[in-house]
Design a protein around this motif. Structure first.
Motif, PDB file in Angstrom:
ATOM      1  N   ARG A   1       1.226  -1.024  -0.400  1.00 30.81           N
ATOM      2  CA  ARG A   1       0.160   0.035   0.048  1.00 30.81           C
ATOM      3  C   ARG A   1       1.344   1.346  -0.078  1.00 30.81           C
ATOM      4  O   ARG A   1       0.298   2.900  -0.511  1.00 30.81           O
ATOM      5  CB  ARG A   1      -0.969   0.153   1.044  1.00 30.81           C
ATOM      6  N   ALA A   2       2.220   0.804   0.548  1.00 28.34           N
ATOM      7  CA  ALA A   2       3.093   2.545   0.645  1.00 28.34           C
ATOM      8  C   ALA A   2       3.511   2.807  -0.819  1.00 28.34           C
ATOM      9  O   ALA A   2       3.515   3.912  -0.922  1.00 28.34           O
ATOM     10  CB  ALA A   2       4.526   1.581   1.264  1.00 28.34           C
ATOM     11  N   ALA A   3       3.227   2.057  -2.012  1.00 31.83           N
ATOM     12  CA  ALA A   3       2.938   2.661  -3.557  1.00 31.83           C
ATOM     13  C   ALA A   3       2.205   3.639  -3.833  1.00 31.83           C
ATOM     14  O   ALA A   3       2.777   4.235  -4.755  1.00 31.83           O
ATOM     15  CB  ALA A   3       3.543   1.629  -4.551  1.00 31.83           C
ATOM     16  N   GLU A   4       0.705   3.761  -3.287  1.00 26.01           N
ATOM     17  CA  GLU A   4      -0.025   4.318  -3.277  1.00 26.01           C
ATOM     18  C   GLU A   4      -0.797   5.483  -2.672  1.00 26.01           C
ATOM     19  O   GLU A   4      -1.284   6.179  -2.652  1.00 26.01           O
ATOM     20  CB  GLU A   4      -1.647   3.522  -4.261  1.00 26.01           C
ATOM     21  N   LEU A   5       0.069   4.957  -1.058  1.00 31.13           N
ATOM     22  CA  LEU A   5      -0.503   6.359  -0.407  1.00 31.13           C
ATOM     23  C   LEU A   5      -0.043   7.145   0.231  1.00 31.13           C
ATOM     24  O   LEU A   5       1.605   6.878   0.072  1.00 31.13           O
ATOM     25  CB  LEU A   5      -1.012   5.826   1.129  1.00 31.13           C
ATOM     26  N   ASP A   6       0.346   8.260   0.403  1.00 32.22           N
ATOM     27  CA  ASP A   6       0.979   8.957   1.197  1.00 32.22           C
ATOM     28  C   ASP A   6       1.278   9.104   2.946  1.00 32.22           C
ATOM     29  O   ASP A   6       0.608   7.937   3.395  1.00 32.22           O
ATOM     30  CB  ASP A   6       0.345  10.861   1.480  1.00 32.22           C
ATOM     31  N   TYR A   7       2.613   9.284   3.320  1.00 30.06           N
ATOM     32  CA  TYR A   7       3.251   9.284   4.385  1.00 30.06           C
ATOM     33  C   TYR A   7       2.013   8.860   5.613  1.00 30.06           C
ATOM     34  O   TYR A   7       1.731   7.921   6.966  1.00 30.06           O
ATOM     35  CB  TYR A   7       4.390   9.801   5.400  1.00 30.06           C
ATOM     36  N   THR A   8       1.379  10.061   6.378  1.00 28.72           N
ATOM     37  CA  THR A   8      -0.325  10.019   6.688  1.00 28.72           C
ATOM     38  C   THR A   8      -0.667   9.270   6.622  1.00 28.72           C
ATOM     39  O   THR A   8      -1.278   8.872   7.849  1.00 28.72           O
ATOM     40  CB  THR A   8      -1.013  11.417   6.623  1.00 28.72           C
ATOM     41  N   SER A   9      -1.381   9.127   5.496  1.00 30.47           N
ATOM     42  CA  SER A   9      -2.624   7.463   5.257  1.00 30.47           C
ATOM     43  C   SER A   9      -1.599   6.157   5.776  1.00 30.47           C
ATOM     44  O   SER A   9      -2.574   5.256   6.112  1.00 30.47           O
ATOM     45  CB  SER A   9      -3.491   7.982   3.717  1.00 30.47           C
TER      46      SER A   9
END
Length: 244
Positions: free
Chosen positions: A46-54
């Motif tokens: 999921r890290a590839a498609e989400l910003d760090y806060t999300s």
């Protein structure tokens, strides 16, 4: 005294930067290794498609609120296929914000968001209805309506009070401007001694307490308080609508 590997500044400790998916999972100390590895793989994907806060919110909800809670109440659990009673109890616990000893404090207002995070991750008993906003919206509207019914009868008292306080503040600052530095005047059973100064601000010392007061700021605050109350009264706008 901290050793050669210590950072040069405290800021490096207080602001460590973004955590990796592994660190985001391991900070919750998951006991079951297979589930821990699965969670790491999921966050990495999921890290590839989400910003760090999300991504951080996803880890906090899925790992911290959901899985670690199950492990604390059911030691040795190692399957995402939950028994109905285990799942129901887990959802009931998550619905409440609790203190460090597990005692419920108040309902969790964003429970639908928590359930949405969990539902998107694993096979679980979280239903689509659990993730809906309708109940939250209805509850919020009911609470706003009840506040209005409770506070409306005291609105005239509030309006009269802010008007009276503004008039008092105006009289004080007007009288104080006519007093030379070092001079004294009494108003509303209070005696003030004007402080020396070259600015347009009116600074006084209350003789009884010795407390320094800025009568100019007091008059400005009283004016804007009155203005805000009058705007809300005239437009019938509630605080909730101002921030929505």
């Amino acid at each position: 005294m901290f050793g050669p590997n210590a950072p040069m500044r405290l800021k490096a400790v207080m602001l460590p930067g973004q955590l990796t998916p592994v660190q985001l999972v391991d900070r919750h100390h998951v006991a079951c290794r297979p589930v821990r590895d699965l969670l790491v793989d999921y966050l990495t994907e999921r890290a590839a498609e989400l910003d760090y806060t999300s991504l951080d919110a996803l880890a906090s909800n899925v790992v911290g609120l959901f899985w670690r809670d199950l492990e604390k109440h059911h030691p040795g659990i190692e399957s995402l296929r939950l028994d109905p009673e285990v799942a129901a109890a887990g959802k009931d616990r998550v619905r409440m914000i609790r203190d460090k000893d597990g005692r419920p404090l108040r309902p969790r207002m964003n429970i639908h968001s928590v359930f949405a995070y969990v539902r998107a991750w694993a096979p679980c008993p979280v239903r689509a209805a659990d993730c809906g906003h309708s109940k939250t919206r209805l509850r919020s509207r009911a609470e706003m309506g009840q506040r209005t019914r409770t506070l409306l009868p005291v609105l005239p008292v509030l309006v009269d009070t802010v008007e009276r306080l503004h008039q008092q503040a105006q009289r004080r600052v007007t009288a104080a401007r006519d007093v030379p530095p070092g001079g004294a005047f009494t108003m509303d059973d209070e005696t003030f001694l004007r402080r020396a100064g070259t600015t347009d601000r009116v600074y006084m010392n209350a003789v009884a307490t010795g407390k320094r007061r800025d009568l100019s700021s007091e008059e400005e605050d009283a004016f804007w308080t009155k203005a805000i109350v009058e705007v809300l009264k005239s437009t019938r706008v509630r605080t909730e609508k101002c921030w929505s």
